[in-house]
Write an enzyme that holds these catalytic residues in place. Structure first.
Site, PDB file in Angstrom:
ATOM      1  N   LYS A 162       4.537   0.690  -8.336  1.00 60.44           N
ATOM      2  CA  LYS A 162       5.322   0.118  -7.017  1.00 60.44           C
ATOM      3  C   LYS A 162       6.660   0.998  -7.075  1.00 60.44           C
ATOM      4  CE  LYS A 162       3.313  -4.502  -6.770  1.00 60.44           C
ATOM      5  NZ  LYS A 162       2.799  -4.624  -8.121  1.00 60.44           N
ATOM      6  N   ASP A 168      12.697   3.967  -4.627  1.00 63.40           N
ATOM      7  CA  ASP A 168      14.016   4.683  -5.165  1.00 63.40           C
ATOM      8  C   ASP A 168      14.536   5.577  -3.928  1.00 63.40           C
ATOM      9  OD1 ASP A 168      16.386   5.892  -6.841  1.00 63.40           O
ATOM     10  OD2 ASP A 168      15.013   4.916  -8.673  1.00 63.40           O
TER      11      ASP A 168
HETATM   12  O1  C5P Z   1      -4.164 -12.340 -11.841  1.00 64.08           O
HETATM   13  P1  C5P Z   1      -4.496 -11.742 -10.338  1.00 64.08           P
HETATM   14  O2  C5P Z   1      -5.619 -11.727  -9.870  1.00 64.08           O
HETATM   15  O3  C5P Z   1      -3.406 -12.901  -9.480  1.00 64.08           O
HETATM   16  O4  C5P Z   1      -3.553 -10.323 -10.368  1.00 64.08           O
HETATM   17  C1  C5P Z   1      -3.195  -9.696  -9.069  1.00 64.08           C
HETATM   18  C2  C5P Z   1      -2.591  -8.338  -9.876  1.00 64.08           C
HETATM   19  O5  C5P Z   1      -2.285  -7.475  -8.493  1.00 64.08           O
HETATM   20  C3  C5P Z   1      -1.430  -8.650 -10.513  1.00 64.08           C
HETATM   21  O6  C5P Z   1      -1.439  -7.368 -11.315  1.00 64.08           O
HETATM   22  C4  C5P Z   1      -0.135  -8.411  -9.682  1.00 64.08           C
HETATM   23  O7  C5P Z   1       0.871  -7.740 -10.222  1.00 64.08           O
HETATM   24  C5  C5P Z   1      -0.863  -7.224  -8.625  1.00 64.08           C
HETATM   25  N1  C5P Z   1      -0.332  -7.313  -7.384  1.00 64.08           N
HETATM   26  C6  C5P Z   1      -0.026  -8.528  -6.451  1.00 64.08           C
HETATM   27  N2  C5P Z   1       0.366  -8.247  -5.300  1.00 64.08           N
HETATM   28  C7  C5P Z   1       0.718  -7.247  -4.737  1.00 64.08           C
HETATM   29  C8  C5P Z   1       0.883  -6.129  -5.515  1.00 64.08           C
HETATM   30  C9  C5P Z   1       0.188  -5.975  -6.740  1.00 64.08           C
HETATM   31  O8  C5P Z   1      -0.685  -9.493  -6.964  1.00 64.08           O
HETATM   32  N3  C5P Z   1       1.247  -7.036  -3.420  1.00 64.08           N
END
Ligand code: C5P
Length: 235
Positions: A62, A65
């Site tokens: 993500k 910058d």
């Molecule tokens: O464990 P879980 O299924 O909630 O993991 C979701 C993953 O997606 C995590 O690695 C989290 O950092 C990532 N993520 C998120 N929401 C976003 C972008 C990435 O939950 N908008």
């Protein structure tokens, strides 16, 4: 629809063991996030490719910058051999263009996605920071990303369909917060199951804890792949 498994385990050894268990699958993506990349870096990417060269890798850093710094980072990322990475849409159009322009020198560049609204936000906290509703802003960010040549956006399953309607069916959506069989939502505010994700035309559902906290993550992945086949086919 292609499954993305989040490798968010607390140690390199655990993530490696998980990837080894999933090596039987040639059609899945692995998501390498902050924690893992900060700790294990480029070496870990190489390890994953050695475990199964067919694994597709999404580097979830993500980026946010100034445009030149983001373009520099994108250029370095493109040498890692990963298949997808992301930036924050709120970094703006100039940053988007700088990233895409810098990547144009590569014959085969990774896919670039922009984060619209983090799925952990509820409407109130999002409004406080961005001054508009999640729906409105996510669509605006998606249009901006589409216009500037990105490949897709990270959004909740709830915004996927309207984003495609506002951009194009080919503009891809990647949605975290997926709970394939209504498992615990944890800290995610806007969770969705696979049937809903499919109906919303999500291209990449991201699943972390429901897989890596399961006693048999390899079997869980099989169940998820079968469920995708089932629910996406009947639609
Ligand atoms: O464990 P879980 O299924 O909630 O993991 C979701 C993953 O997606 C995590 O690695 C989290 O950092 C990532 N993520 C998120 N929401 C976003 C972008 C990435 O939950 N908008």
């Amino acid at each position: 629809m292609q499954l993305v498994v989040a490798l968010d385990m607390p140690s390199s050894a655990q993530n490696t063991a998980l990837a080894e268990k999933l090596a039987i699958y040639d059609n899945i993506w692995l998501k390498v996030g902050f924690r893992t990349y900060i700790r294990d870096g480029r070496y870990f990417i190489d390890t994953l490719k050695q475990i199964n060269p067919n694994f597709k890798i999404f580097l979830d850093l993500k980026l946010y910058d100034i445009p030149n710094t983001m373009a520099d980072a994108a250029q370095e990322i493109a040498t890692l051999g990963i298949d997808m990475f992301n930036i924050h849409a709120s970094a703006g159009e100039v940053a988007m263009r700088a990233v895409m322009e810098r990547l144009s020198q590569f014959e085969q560049r990774p896919l670039v996605f922009a984060v619209t609204a983090l799925t952990s936000f509820d409407n109130n906290s999002f409004q406080n920071i961005y001054g508009s509703s999640i729906d409105e802003k996510a669509t605006e960010f998606a249009k901006m990303s589409y216009k500037n040549g990105l490949d897709g956006v990270v959004c909740s399953a709830y915004e996927s369909l309207s984003i495609k309607e506002a951009t194009s069916d080919d503009f891809m959506t990647l949605s975290p917060g997926i709970r394939p069989f209504a498992e615990a939502s944890n800290d995610q505010q806007r969770v969705a199951d696979l049937k809903f994700a499919c109906a919303q035309k999500v291209d990449f559902p991201v699943v972390g804890r429901p897989i890596y906290k399961d006693e048999k993550p390899d079997e869980k992945v099989k169940m998820i792949l079968d469920e995708i086949e089932r629910v996406c086919k009947v639609l």
